[in-house]
Every structure is written in structure tokens, then in C-alpha cells.
Design a protein around this motif. Structure first.
Motif, PDB file in Angstrom:
ATOM      1  N   TRP A   1      -4.798   6.221  68.659  1.00 26.21           N
ATOM      2  CA  TRP A   1      -5.331   7.459  68.090  1.00 26.21           C
ATOM      3  C   TRP A   1      -5.171   8.616  69.079  1.00 26.21           C
ATOM      4  N   GLN A   2      -5.453   8.367  70.355  1.00 27.27           N
ATOM      5  CA  GLN A   2      -5.294   9.420  71.372  1.00 27.27           C
ATOM      6  C   GLN A   2      -3.829   9.807  71.519  1.00 27.27           C
ATOM      7  N   LEU A   3      -2.947   8.823  71.467  1.00 25.76           N
ATOM      8  CA  LEU A   3      -1.513   9.090  71.536  1.00 25.76           C
ATOM      9  C   LEU A   3      -1.058   9.918  70.341  1.00 25.76           C
ATOM     10  N   LEU A   4      -1.599   9.636  69.165  1.00 29.09           N
ATOM     11  CA  LEU A   4      -1.288  10.411  67.964  1.00 29.09           C
ATOM     12  C   LEU A   4      -1.755  11.861  68.120  1.00 29.09           C
ATOM     13  N   ASN A   5      -2.953  12.059  68.659  1.00 28.33           N
ATOM     14  CA  ASN A   5      -3.443  13.416  68.893  1.00 28.33           C
ATOM     15  C   ASN A   5      -2.578  14.163  69.904  1.00 28.33           C
ATOM     16  N   ASN A   6      -2.161  13.487  70.957  1.00 29.48           N
ATOM     17  CA  ASN A   6      -1.286  14.124  71.942  1.00 29.48           C
ATOM     18  C   ASN A   6       0.066  14.480  71.327  1.00 29.48           C
TER      19      ASN A   6
ATOM     20  N   ASN B   1      -6.576  -0.061  51.637  1.00 28.46           N
ATOM     21  CA  ASN B   1      -6.296  -1.211  50.776  1.00 28.46           C
ATOM     22  C   ASN B   1      -5.215  -2.135  51.329  1.00 28.46           C
ATOM     23  N   ASP B   2      -4.272  -1.584  52.080  1.00 29.64           N
ATOM     24  CA  ASP B   2      -3.179  -2.404  52.595  1.00 29.64           C
ATOM     25  C   ASP B   2      -3.510  -3.098  53.912  1.00 29.64           C
ATOM     26  N   GLY B   3      -4.790  -3.117  54.311  1.00 31.65           N
ATOM     27  CA  GLY B   3      -5.202  -3.813  55.523  1.00 31.65           C
ATOM     28  C   GLY B   3      -4.979  -3.015  56.793  1.00 31.65           C
ATOM     29  N   THR B   4      -4.804  -1.724  56.669  1.00 29.32           N
ATOM     30  CA  THR B   4      -4.627  -0.853  57.832  1.00 29.32           C
ATOM     31  C   THR B   4      -5.796   0.116  57.894  1.00 29.32           C
ATOM     32  N   THR B   5      -5.868   0.854  58.976  1.00 24.55           N
ATOM     33  CA  THR B   5      -6.860   1.907  59.081  1.00 24.55           C
ATOM     34  C   THR B   5      -6.153   3.234  59.273  1.00 24.55           C
TER      35      THR B   5
ATOM     36  N   ALA C   1     -10.636  24.805  55.180  1.00 28.88           N
ATOM     37  CA  ALA C   1     -11.149  24.294  53.907  1.00 28.88           C
ATOM     38  C   ALA C   1     -10.254  23.212  53.298  1.00 28.88           C
ATOM     39  N   ALA C   2      -9.044  23.042  53.820  1.00 31.07           N
ATOM     40  CA  ALA C   2      -8.129  22.024  53.285  1.00 31.07           C
ATOM     41  C   ALA C   2      -8.742  20.647  53.486  1.00 31.07           C
ATOM     42  N   LYS C   3      -8.786  19.848  52.428  1.00 32.53           N
ATOM     43  CA  LYS C   3      -9.477  18.562  52.437  1.00 32.53           C
ATOM     44  C   LYS C   3      -8.516  17.389  52.656  1.00 32.53           C
ATOM     45  N   MET C   4      -9.028  16.415  53.391  1.00 29.68           N
ATOM     46  CA  MET C   4      -8.345  15.147  53.570  1.00 29.68           C
ATOM     47  C   MET C   4      -9.424  14.075  53.671  1.00 29.68           C
ATOM     48  N   ARG C   5      -9.256  12.973  52.941  1.00 29.14           N
ATOM     49  CA  ARG C   5     -10.269  11.913  52.975  1.00 29.14           C
ATOM     50  C   ARG C   5      -9.648  10.586  52.574  1.00 29.14           C
ATOM     51  N   VAL C   6     -10.427   9.546  52.791  1.00 30.45           N
ATOM     52  CA  VAL C   6     -10.050   8.217  52.311  1.00 30.45           C
ATOM     53  C   VAL C   6     -10.923   7.938  51.100  1.00 30.45           C
ATOM     54  N   ARG C   7     -10.271   7.743  49.950  1.00 29.45           N
ATOM     55  CA  ARG C   7     -10.999   7.492  48.705  1.00 29.45           C
ATOM     56  C   ARG C   7     -10.450   6.213  48.079  1.00 29.45           C
ATOM     57  N   ASN C   8     -11.329   5.278  47.814  1.00 26.23           N
ATOM     58  CA  ASN C   8     -10.959   3.991  47.199  1.00 26.23           C
ATOM     59  C   ASN C   8      -9.846   3.280  47.965  1.00 26.23           C
ATOM     60  N   GLY C   9      -9.900   3.372  49.284  1.00 29.45           N
ATOM     61  CA  GLY C   9      -8.929   2.674  50.113  1.00 29.45           C
ATOM     62  C   GLY C   9      -7.572   3.335  50.222  1.00 29.45           C
ATOM     63  N   GLU C  10      -7.467   4.581  49.794  1.00 33.06           N
ATOM     64  CA  GLU C  10      -6.208   5.324  49.880  1.00 33.06           C
ATOM     65  C   GLU C  10      -6.448   6.665  50.561  1.00 33.06           C
ATOM     66  N   VAL C  11      -5.469   7.120  51.358  1.00 31.99           N
ATOM     67  CA  VAL C  11      -5.548   8.428  52.001  1.00 31.99           C
ATOM     68  C   VAL C  11      -5.226   9.489  50.958  1.00 31.99           C
ATOM     69  N   VAL C  12      -6.129  10.463  50.807  1.00 28.48           N
ATOM     70  CA  VAL C  12      -5.941  11.544  49.838  1.00 28.48           C
ATOM     71  C   VAL C  12      -5.909  12.868  50.604  1.00 28.48           C
TER      72      VAL C  12
ATOM     73  N   SER D   1      -1.992  -1.008  61.939  1.00 22.61           N
ATOM     74  CA  SER D   1      -2.184  -2.413  61.556  1.00 22.61           C
ATOM     75  C   SER D   1      -2.898  -3.160  62.676  1.00 22.61           C
ATOM     76  N   THR D   2      -3.622  -4.183  62.301  1.00 18.84           N
ATOM     77  CA  THR D   2      -4.336  -4.977  63.292  1.00 18.84           C
ATOM     78  C   THR D   2      -3.383  -5.858  64.079  1.00 18.84           C
ATOM     79  N   LEU D   3      -3.828  -6.245  65.256  1.00 16.81           N
ATOM     80  CA  LEU D   3      -3.091  -7.219  66.053  1.00 16.81           C
ATOM     81  C   LEU D   3      -3.583  -8.625  65.749  1.00 16.81           C
ATOM     82  N   THR D   4      -4.861  -8.739  65.443  1.00 16.98           N
ATOM     83  CA  THR D   4      -5.460 -10.029  65.117  1.00 16.98           C
ATOM     84  C   THR D   4      -5.843 -10.016  63.645  1.00 16.98           C
ATOM     85  N   GLY D   5      -5.352 -10.995  62.902  1.00 13.56           N
ATOM     86  CA  GLY D   5      -5.552 -11.017  61.454  1.00 13.56           C
ATOM     87  C   GLY D   5      -6.993 -11.114  61.008  1.00 13.56           C
ATOM     88  N   PHE D   6      -7.855 -11.815  61.756  1.00  9.49           N
ATOM     89  CA  PHE D   6      -9.221 -12.001  61.295  1.00  9.49           C
ATOM     90  C   PHE D   6     -10.082 -10.749  61.463  1.00  9.49           C
ATOM     91  N   MET D   7      -9.567  -9.718  62.131  1.00  6.60           N
ATOM     92  CA  MET D   7     -10.318  -8.475  62.298  1.00  6.60           C
ATOM     93  C   MET D   7     -10.063  -7.497  61.138  1.00  6.60           C
TER      94      MET D   7
END
Length: 186
Positions: free
Chosen positions: A53-58, A167-171, A118-129, A153-159
């Protein structure tokens, strides 16, 4: 054997078992290993996602500076080139794993900073809107806002079910930058 003798004998066997210390370390490890490893992998997963996340911001700040100063003109840039610029700056952690479906870019010009805020961005029902998503970088002295969402994507599946929100298992790791272009020749 009388009932009292049997009870004493059971008590003796149980007492003998309780006094025996062979294998205590193995038993304690077996009881504590699962919670320890779950906690360990959760900490590692969280640390790596925060670093990404920090790398993305940079990367967003760096690309915004290039656009703000006119080093790359809006007319010379398309959405795929912008996505490539961002991915190139994130290669340390994501490597070549930056496919277009994992990176959502929204870059637009606004009349005022209030409209950009005022531009909106959110996660709704598991999708980025992202409302009114587009690619319209502004010319010299225009006010711009760039929003980037990277699907991590996760590195460890059980997390997956505990740490991630899509919805696709990512954040959604996101970055946003708002700026006014410097006066440069168009």
C-alpha cells in the motif's frame, strides 16, 4: 478387587500420569503451535500488504509529479501507459504481477478542488465502485485527481476470508492524489 481399591488404583494411575514430565514440551508445543502460526502468518501478511500500500502511494505521488510538472503531457499519455508507469514503480513488491485487471486507474480533471474532493469511490457488495470513472488528464494549470486501486492477493490461502474484502479474494489497496498542474506549454 473392591470398589475402593479400584478407585485408589485409578487415582494412582492418574496421579502417576500427572507426575510424569516426559513429553510435556511436545504437548505444550502442540497446544500452542496452531495459534502461534496463525498469528505469525497474519502479521506477515499484514506487513507485506501495508508495504505494498505504501509503495502504491509512492508510485501515485511520483506519477502525479511527472504529470503536474508537464514532463509527460496529457495528450501523449493513454490509460495503459499510465498503468505501466505505476506498475514499474511497484515492481519491488509486485514484480511483473501487475495485470490490468488488478490495477484500476481513474484520472480526471475538475473545475474546482471541491468537485475533486466530492468524487466518490467505495467498495460495495465486494466490488470496487468508482463513480464517473474515466481517463481525462488535464492541460496546463488544470486541477486533477488520480485514484488508483490495486487488488492485492494473499500470500497465505487461509487468511483470505479474514483479511480481504473483495469477491475475488483480494483486498483493495488504494491511493489518491489531487493536484493542480503547473503552467507548462501544451
Amino acid at each position: 478387587m473392591k470398589a475402593s481399591e479400584a478407585k485408589t488404583r485409578r487415582k494412582g494411575l492418574f496421579g502417576l500420569f500427572m507426575r510424569d514430565r516426559k513429553g510435556v514440551a511436545a504437548l505444550e508445543f502442540a497446544m500452542l503451535a496452531a495459534p502461534f502460526f496463525i498469528l505469525f502468518f497474519a502479521i506477515v501478511e499484514l506487513c507485506i500488504s501495508v508495504a505494498t500500500w505504501q509503495l502504491l502511494n509512492n508510485a501515485a505521488d511520483d506519477v502525479a509529479r511527472i504529470l503536474r510538472t508537464g514532463q509527460i503531457k496529457a495528450a501523449d499519455l493513454d490509460e495503459e501507459e499510465l498503468r505501466t508507469m505505476i506498475c514499474d514503480r511497484m515492481q519491488f513488491l509486485v514484480g511483473n504481477n501487475c495485470p490490468p485487471e488488478q490495477l484500476i486507474v481513474d484520472l480526471k480533471q475538475y473545475d474546482t478542488f471541491a468537485l475533486a474532493a466530492a468524487a466518490k469511490m467505495r467498495v460495495r457488495n465486494g466490488e470496487v465502485v468508482i463513480e464517473d470513472r474515466g481517463f481525462d488528464p488535464g492541460p496546463s494549470q488544470s486541477k486533477n485527481k488520480m485514484r488508483i486501486v490495486y487488488k492485492w492477493s494473499t500470500l497465505t490461502g487461509f487468511m483470505k476470508s479474514r483479511l480481504f474484502n473483495l469477491n475475488d479474494g483480494t483486498t483493495s489497496l488504494f491511493a489518491a492524489v489531487t493536484w493542480q498542474n503547473e503552467p507548462f506549454d501544451d
